[in-house]
Design a protein around this motif. Structure first.
Motif, PDB file in Angstrom:
ATOM      1  N   LEU A 334      40.882  29.335  43.650  1.00  0.00           N
ATOM      2  CA  LEU A 334      41.153  28.897  45.010  1.00  0.00           C
ATOM      3  C   LEU A 334      40.787  27.431  45.140  1.00  0.00           C
ATOM      4  O   LEU A 334      39.972  26.916  44.365  1.00  0.00           O
ATOM      5  CB  LEU A 334      40.375  29.728  46.023  1.00  0.00           C
ATOM      6  CG  LEU A 334      38.844  29.587  46.056  1.00  0.00           C
ATOM      7  CD1 LEU A 334      38.320  30.051  47.414  1.00  0.00           C
ATOM      8  CD2 LEU A 334      38.181  30.408  44.942  1.00  0.00           C
ATOM      9  N   PRO A 335      41.379  26.724  46.097  1.00  0.00           N
ATOM     10  CA  PRO A 335      41.017  25.328  46.312  1.00  0.00           C
ATOM     11  C   PRO A 335      39.557  25.212  46.740  1.00  0.00           C
ATOM     12  O   PRO A 335      39.077  26.007  47.553  1.00  0.00           O
ATOM     13  CB  PRO A 335      41.962  24.882  47.432  1.00  0.00           C
ATOM     14  CG  PRO A 335      43.073  25.875  47.435  1.00  0.00           C
ATOM     15  CD  PRO A 335      42.473  27.166  46.993  1.00  0.00           C
ATOM     16  N   ALA A 336      38.861  24.223  46.200  1.00  0.00           N
ATOM     17  CA  ALA A 336      37.445  24.056  46.507  1.00  0.00           C
ATOM     18  C   ALA A 336      37.205  23.684  47.963  1.00  0.00           C
ATOM     19  O   ALA A 336      36.103  23.858  48.478  1.00  0.00           O
ATOM     20  CB  ALA A 336      36.835  23.006  45.592  1.00  0.00           C
ATOM     21  N   ASP A 337      38.250  23.172  48.646  1.00  0.00           N
ATOM     22  CA  ASP A 337      38.088  22.816  50.049  1.00  0.00           C
ATOM     23  C   ASP A 337      38.381  23.986  50.985  1.00  0.00           C
ATOM     24  O   ASP A 337      38.320  23.846  52.202  1.00  0.00           O
ATOM     25  CB  ASP A 337      38.968  21.622  50.414  1.00  0.00           C
ATOM     26  CG  ASP A 337      40.464  21.899  50.239  1.00  0.00           C
ATOM     27  OD1 ASP A 337      40.837  23.048  49.903  1.00  0.00           O
ATOM     28  OD2 ASP A 337      41.273  20.959  50.415  1.00  0.00           O
ATOM     29  N   GLY A 338      38.714  25.156  50.416  1.00  0.00           N
ATOM     30  CA  GLY A 338      38.963  26.338  51.224  1.00  0.00           C
ATOM     31  C   GLY A 338      40.274  26.318  51.962  1.00  0.00           C
ATOM     32  O   GLY A 338      40.477  27.098  52.905  1.00  0.00           O
ATOM     33  N   SER A 339      41.216  25.453  51.542  1.00  0.00           N
ATOM     34  CA  SER A 339      42.488  25.317  52.261  1.00  0.00           C
ATOM     35  C   SER A 339      43.463  26.455  51.993  1.00  0.00           C
ATOM     36  O   SER A 339      44.502  26.546  52.650  1.00  0.00           O
ATOM     37  CB  SER A 339      43.155  23.985  51.891  1.00  0.00           C
ATOM     38  OG  SER A 339      43.383  23.901  50.491  1.00  0.00           O
ATOM     39  N   ALA A 340      43.157  27.314  51.038  1.00  0.00           N
ATOM     40  CA  ALA A 340      44.034  28.445  50.740  1.00  0.00           C
ATOM     41  C   ALA A 340      43.194  29.616  50.249  1.00  0.00           C
ATOM     42  O   ALA A 340      42.063  29.438  49.776  1.00  0.00           O
ATOM     43  CB  ALA A 340      45.079  28.067  49.699  1.00  0.00           C
ATOM     44  N   ALA A 341      43.758  30.801  50.382  1.00  0.00           N
ATOM     45  CA  ALA A 341      43.060  32.008  49.934  1.00  0.00           C
ATOM     46  C   ALA A 341      43.073  32.086  48.404  1.00  0.00           C
ATOM     47  O   ALA A 341      43.904  31.460  47.746  1.00  0.00           O
ATOM     48  CB  ALA A 341      43.734  33.237  50.532  1.00  0.00           C
ATOM     49  N   PRO A 342      42.145  32.855  47.829  1.00  0.00           N
ATOM     50  CA  PRO A 342      42.130  33.013  46.367  1.00  0.00           C
ATOM     51  C   PRO A 342      43.426  33.624  45.849  1.00  0.00           C
ATOM     52  O   PRO A 342      44.045  34.464  46.504  1.00  0.00           O
ATOM     53  CB  PRO A 342      40.951  33.965  46.130  1.00  0.00           C
ATOM     54  CG  PRO A 342      40.081  33.808  47.332  1.00  0.00           C
ATOM     55  CD  PRO A 342      41.020  33.553  48.470  1.00  0.00           C
ATOM     56  N   THR A 343      43.824  33.163  44.656  1.00  0.00           N
ATOM     57  CA  THR A 343      45.021  33.673  43.994  1.00  0.00           C
ATOM     58  C   THR A 343      44.630  34.294  42.665  1.00  0.00           C
ATOM     59  O   THR A 343      44.006  33.631  41.836  1.00  0.00           O
ATOM     60  CB  THR A 343      46.025  32.542  43.725  1.00  0.00           C
ATOM     61  OG1 THR A 343      46.396  31.937  44.966  1.00  0.00           O
ATOM     62  CG2 THR A 343      47.265  33.073  43.022  1.00  0.00           C
ATOM     63  N   PRO A 344      44.977  35.557  42.415  1.00  0.00           N
ATOM     64  CA  PRO A 344      44.691  36.143  41.105  1.00  0.00           C
ATOM     65  C   PRO A 344      45.455  35.405  40.012  1.00  0.00           C
ATOM     66  O   PRO A 344      46.651  35.165  40.146  1.00  0.00           O
ATOM     67  CB  PRO A 344      45.191  37.587  41.248  1.00  0.00           C
ATOM     68  CG  PRO A 344      45.223  37.845  42.729  1.00  0.00           C
ATOM     69  CD  PRO A 344      45.578  36.529  43.349  1.00  0.00           C
ATOM     70  N   VAL A 345      44.754  35.020  38.935  1.00  0.00           N
ATOM     71  CA  VAL A 345      45.410  34.301  37.847  1.00  0.00           C
ATOM     72  C   VAL A 345      45.269  35.014  36.512  1.00  0.00           C
ATOM     73  O   VAL A 345      45.972  34.694  35.563  1.00  0.00           O
ATOM     74  CB  VAL A 345      44.868  32.866  37.701  1.00  0.00           C
ATOM     75  CG1 VAL A 345      45.182  32.040  38.942  1.00  0.00           C
ATOM     76  CG2 VAL A 345      43.369  32.857  37.408  1.00  0.00           C
ATOM     77  N   SER A 346      44.351  35.979  36.420  1.00  0.00           N
ATOM     78  CA  SER A 346      44.131  36.653  35.140  1.00  0.00           C
ATOM     79  C   SER A 346      43.625  38.064  35.382  1.00  0.00           C
ATOM     80  O   SER A 346      42.851  38.309  36.310  1.00  0.00           O
ATOM     81  CB  SER A 346      43.115  35.885  34.289  1.00  0.00           C
ATOM     82  OG  SER A 346      42.848  36.567  33.087  1.00  0.00           O
ATOM     83  N   THR A 347      44.065  38.973  34.528  1.00  0.00           N
ATOM     84  CA  THR A 347      43.554  40.341  34.575  1.00  0.00           C
ATOM     85  C   THR A 347      42.413  40.545  33.582  1.00  0.00           C
ATOM     86  O   THR A 347      41.909  41.653  33.457  1.00  0.00           O
ATOM     87  CB  THR A 347      44.673  41.355  34.273  1.00  0.00           C
ATOM     88  OG1 THR A 347      45.248  41.051  32.990  1.00  0.00           O
ATOM     89  CG2 THR A 347      45.753  41.308  35.337  1.00  0.00           C
ATOM     90  N   VAL A 348      42.021  39.488  32.870  1.00  0.00           N
ATOM     91  CA  VAL A 348      40.874  39.577  31.969  1.00  0.00           C
ATOM     92  C   VAL A 348      39.607  39.651  32.806  1.00  0.00           C
ATOM     93  O   VAL A 348      39.363  38.800  33.658  1.00  0.00           O
ATOM     94  CB  VAL A 348      40.805  38.358  31.032  1.00  0.00           C
ATOM     95  CG1 VAL A 348      39.576  38.441  30.134  1.00  0.00           C
ATOM     96  CG2 VAL A 348      42.055  38.274  30.180  1.00  0.00           C
ATOM     97  N   LYS A 349      38.793  40.668  32.563  1.00  0.00           N
ATOM     98  CA  LYS A 349      37.575  40.864  33.345  1.00  0.00           C
ATOM     99  C   LYS A 349      36.397  40.247  32.600  1.00  0.00           C
ATOM    100  O   LYS A 349      35.874  40.832  31.655  1.00  0.00           O
ATOM    101  CB  LYS A 349      37.357  42.351  33.605  1.00  0.00           C
ATOM    102  CG  LYS A 349      38.482  42.978  34.417  1.00  0.00           C
ATOM    103  CD  LYS A 349      38.287  44.471  34.589  1.00  0.00           C
ATOM    104  CE  LYS A 349      39.463  45.078  35.360  1.00  0.00           C
ATOM    105  NZ  LYS A 349      39.326  46.538  35.535  1.00  0.00           N
ATOM    106  N   GLY A 350      36.010  39.054  33.025  1.00  0.00           N
ATOM    107  CA  GLY A 350      34.925  38.367  32.349  1.00  0.00           C
ATOM    108  C   GLY A 350      34.451  37.170  33.147  1.00  0.00           C
ATOM    109  O   GLY A 350      34.849  36.955  34.291  1.00  0.00           O
TER     110      GLY A 350
END
Length: 356
Positions: A334-350
């Motif tokens: 997500l943007p560090a300024d909070g301008s957008a909601a989080p976006t899933p980018v990976s299904t790797v759990k780590g």
């Protein structure tokens, strides 16, 4: 849901040592390095997560099989690429970077990167503190676990010369260190070792307050400290104190000083040292908050006000514009300024980390 306990049991560590994965790329990230790459970071939970998916050809999608990185404009593989610098470690032998996976030949937990991106530091399958090249070679054991301790979450502490500093290279060398958390007999402490001295004996890092030269200030807790994160050019470290549920900021460069930054856990200091991101539970979910590290700026911002899942273990991108966080389903950014909601980018759990 509260933040997960990052210290695995001996049984969990034993389980991790049995988990392996095959090197999917014929050449390591160094050979294909057209720029900074990304590698998966260890989860520290002791559970083995699945290796990142490769393209149908056996190599990264959009690139030749075993190339070690996608071709220009090619598809990112499970969230990692040379362009975004993102890496994810899962507590297995493999590290995902550059759109592929690299076998480090040992369990890799809590992987972090040196400020120049040339070395990785992590806790191996024996519980030792190890450094390695991005291709998994050139391993050096910086410190051997004496037994009866659980080490976790190393971070690379560096400081650059400041105006008026006369300490020279020797004086700054003490800041070329790796700080990590040690749990022994239920007691948590921060320890450090020189980054370039294999076989060193760790020394306890003792945060204290002396702001303005006043040594009579209330002192921060000396135990219960964990999850260190270094950033900036002034030898700054953010860390969490578990019993108090507080985040602290410690600057040991000119005048040692530790400051309480408020309620939270799992802090990460921005690359320029000006911002702090941390985790706090809100309405049953773990949210990400940011605030300035300046003592006169205490306003906090909830980056995930509508969170319907947990966002934990945050990491800053090298340019300070993006934050990656772990979720129950993988990794989101997500943007560090909070301008957008989080976006899933990976299904790797780590554990997400960024290679500068």
């Amino acid at each position: 849901m509260s933040v997960r306990n990052r210290f695995g049991t001996a049984a969990a560590i034993a389980l991790m040592t049995t988990v392996g994965a095959v090197l999917l790329s014929a050449c390591g990230p160094e050979a294909a390095d057209s720029g900074p790459t990304a590698a998966p970071g260890g989860s520290g939970s002791g559970s083995a997560a699945p290796a990142p998916a490769a393209g149908a050809s056996g190599g990264p999608s959009g690139g030749p099989s075993g190339s070690g990185s996608p071709t220009p404009g090619g598809k990112e593989v499970n969230g990692t690429s040379a362009a975004n610098h993102l890496t994810i470690s899962t507590g297995t032998r493999t590290v995902a970077l550059n759109g592929t996976t690299v076998d480090f030949g040992t369990v890799v937990r809590d992987l972090t990167w040196s400020p120049d991106g040339r070395k990785a530091a992590f806790i191996d399958g024996n519980g030792d503190l190890v450094t390695a090249n991005p291709d998994g070679g050139g391993k050096a054991t910086l410190a051997r676990n004496p037994g009866g301790e659980t080490w976790s979450h190393p971070t690379w502490l560096r400081a650059a010369p400041q105006p008026g500093d006369t300490s020279g290279a020797e004086g700054l060398e003490r800041f070329n260190t790796i700080v990590f958390a040690s749990a022994k007999g239920g007691t948590l402490r921060l320890e450090r070792v020189p980054a370039g001295t294999p076989g060193a004996t760790p020394e306890v890092l003792t945060p204290h307050s002396s702001e303005g030269g006043n040594e009579n200030l209330p002192q921060p807790p000396q135990t219960g400290n964990t999850w260190a994160s270094a950033g900036g050019r002034h030898g700054g470290i953010a860390y969490a104190n578990t019993p108090a549920g507080e985040v602290y900021l410690y600057d040991d460069y000119i005048r040692p000083n530790a400051r309480d930054m408020g309620k939270g856990s799992q802090p990460a200091l921005s690359p320029d040292g000006e911002q702090l991101v941390f985790v706090r539970s809100v309405n049953g979910h773990d949210h990400l908050f940011t605030r300035s590290t300046q003592s006169d700026r205490k306003t906090e911002k909830d980056l995930t006000p509508s969170a319907a899942t947990d966002y934990t273990e945050p990491a800053w991108s090298p340019d300070g514009r993006t934050i990656a966080a772990r979720t129950p389903d993988g990794v989101s950014t997500l943007p560090a300024d909070g301008s957008a909601a989080p976006t899933p980018v990976s299904t790797v759990k780590g554990l997400p980390a960024y290679r500068p």
